[in-house]
Motif scaffolding. Structure first.
Motif, short mmCIF file in Angstrom:
data_model
loop_
_atom_site.label_atom_id
_atom_site.label_comp_id
_atom_site.label_asym_id
_atom_site.label_seq_id
_atom_site.Cartn_x
_atom_site.Cartn_y
_atom_site.Cartn_z
N ALA A 22 -2.47 8.20 -0.59
CA ALA A 22 -1.62 7.03 -0.45
C ALA A 22 -0.56 7.26 0.62
N LYS A 24 -3.33 -3.87 -9.40
CA LYS A 24 -3.12 -5.21 -8.85
C LYS A 24 -2.39 -6.13 -9.82
N VAL A 79 -2.09 2.01 -6.35
CA VAL A 79 -2.24 1.32 -5.06
C VAL A 79 -3.62 0.69 -4.91
N SER A 139 0.80 -1.23 0.00
CA SER A 139 0.00 0.00 0.00
C SER A 139 0.83 1.28 0.00
#
Length: 480
Positions: free
Chosen positions: A327, A442, A437, A298
């Motif tokens: 973030a 992903k 993030v 993350s």
């Protein structure tokens, strides 16, 4: 003016073994990788090799971590040459220098050839230099090696893609075709380089090439040094690995000179010792304790290397983007970057700013760090790849644009900006960071994890880089 004789550090007694002289270039991105290679030659090369590093007095402290691990390595310390190409007091390392002075370091450092050759000739027969490994920017060591009857190998801290394009670039000297609107957007077309013709905007080519002037002595010297390094050497050794650049490191396509990929050297060096780089401004354990509070993948790590300090406008853009993205981040801002007033206090709950040397490898290897906002320097690319960290790319110059292509082709990067003088739109950068993030990033992160596994396999026994390293050791150990 008489030049003081070089100093020799005891620790390398030769004992009749093949003697490898290593000639680095005094830039952080170049020296770190080459000194990693030196450590491997001294430790994993076994008893077959004796290794000496040539260094100027002002850069000698950079060898301290290496010598702590490998006391058998010899050092020949040379006075930094006086050159009209460099202003007095500019220092002996390119760190924190304007880019035009970085370029002038290349021909200026060639003045070391004569005193280094004299030192080599003065060695006893049992310490005769039998091989020379020089940086791509210290190619003047190629004729030095020839005069000694020694083998010569070039070390390039750049990608195989960069080397593939640099050979025709400096050999054929293609010129830009002027564009209607902007000469910097003019296109340079290369002949067949691994799969077809390629074209690049003029602005994406290395500065050392773009500033070349035919007939200008420093320019012509830079070209000759590069040709010695890339075309008139026995082998080019790269800090890269097969899984990162499968197209450009395809063994089925023979290259002359031979190319050996022995990276990621930071990963290979870690298997020998973690004693690498300078003293960090913040203890790795303190950064790790802070990162422990965040979820896996993350956190965004932000660093633009040692050679590029963001302008206040660029720093404000990055700060604004990080603030908007929500973030978590660690920003290795260095000592010259000016951050907006109040930024650190406003983001203290999810952000850490590090001034000075950051423990980058340790940060990237923390489970919480999933992305690296970077300038695409090759060392940073390889450290991210080894740590299974995906990349947010902002190439700025040198070989960065080639490296951006490499990581995009590998599927482990998202592009956010480009250009050393560009001030990106903060909102768009924030959207890119948030997407990275989030769910959108992903799949890229999963590919980065797989690339990290392949990086570890490359340097492990039997891996592609391991085998290329063994071939290098065998080559350097051969005495004609």
């Amino acid at each position: 003016m008489d030049t003081p004789p070089p100093e020799k550090r005891e620790g390398n007694d030769g004992n009749g073994k093949p003697h490898v002289l290593v000639v680095p270039f005094p830039a952080q991105g170049h020296m770190l990788a080459l000194l990693d290679l030196v450590a491997l030659l001294a430790t994993c090369g076994g008893p077959e090799l004796s290794v000496t590093v040539a260094i100027t007095a002002g850069n000698a402290p950079l060898l301290e971590p290496l010598l702590a691990d490998c006391p058998s390595i010899g050092v020949v310390t040379l006075p930094f040459p006086s050159s009209p190409l460099l202003p007095p007091g500019c220092g002996e390392n390119t760190r924190d220098l304007p880019l035009h002075l970085f370029r002038m370091f290349i021909p200026a450092l060639a003045e070391l050839r004569a005193p280094l050759l004299a030192w080599c000739k003065a060695q006893a027969p049992t310490q005769r230099v039998t091989a020379v490994v020089s940086d791509i920017f210290t190619g003047w060591a190629r004729p030095l090696a020839a005069e000694l009857g020694a083998r010569h190998v070039t070390f390039s801290p750049c990608s195989a893609l960069h080397v593939a394009f640099s050979r025709p670039l400096w050999r054929d000297m293609p010129q830009r075709i002027r564009a209607d609107a902007d000469a910097d957007e003019a296109v340079v077309t290369f002949p067949d380089v691994r799969g077809g013709a390629h074209s690049f905007p003029w602005r994406r080519l290395p500065m050392t090439y773009r500033l070349h002037k035919v007939g200008d002595e420093p320019s012509e010297m830079i070209r000759q040094i590069t040709l010695w390094s890339l075309l008139d050497t026995e082998c080019v050794v790269l800090n890269s690995f097969a899984a990162l650049e499968p197209t450009y490191l395809d063994r089925r396509s023979p290259l002359v000179p031979r190319v050996l990929a022995v990276g990621p050297l930071s990963e290979a060096r870690a298997t020998v010792s973690a004693n690498r780089g300078g003293k960090p401004a913040v203890a790795p354990s303190a950064v790790a304790a802070w990162l422990d509070a965040f979820a896996d993948g993350s956190v965004v790590y932000v660093s633009f290397g040692t050679q590029h300090a963001l302008s206040p406008e660029q720093a404000a853009c990055v700060a604004d983007a990080l603030a908007q993205s929500s973030a978590a981040f660690v920003w290795a801002a260095g000592t010259l970057t000016v951050l907006p007033e109040g930024f650190e206090a406003a983001t203290a709950s999810r952000g850490m700013v590090i001034r000075g040397w950051a423990p980058q490898v340790e940060i990237l290897r923390h489970r919480a760090v999933g992305w690296f906002l970077m300038h695409c320097g090759m060392n940073a690319v390889l450290e991210a790849a080894s740590a299974s960290v995906a990349m947010l790319t902002w190439p700025m110059g040198a070989d960065h644009f080639f490296n951006k292509i490499v990581v995009e082709e590998a599927g482990v990067a998202m592009h956010v900006a480009e250009g050393a003088d560009t001030v990106p739109d903060a909102g768009r950068m924030a959207e890119a960071i948030a997407a990275a993030v989030g769910d959108e990033g992903k799949a890229i992160r999963e590919r980065a994890v797989e690339l990290g596994r392949k990086a570890a396999e490359a340097v492990a026994e039997g891996g592609s880089s391991y085998m290329d390293f063994q071939e290098l050791v065998h080559m350097l150990a051969k005495v004609d």
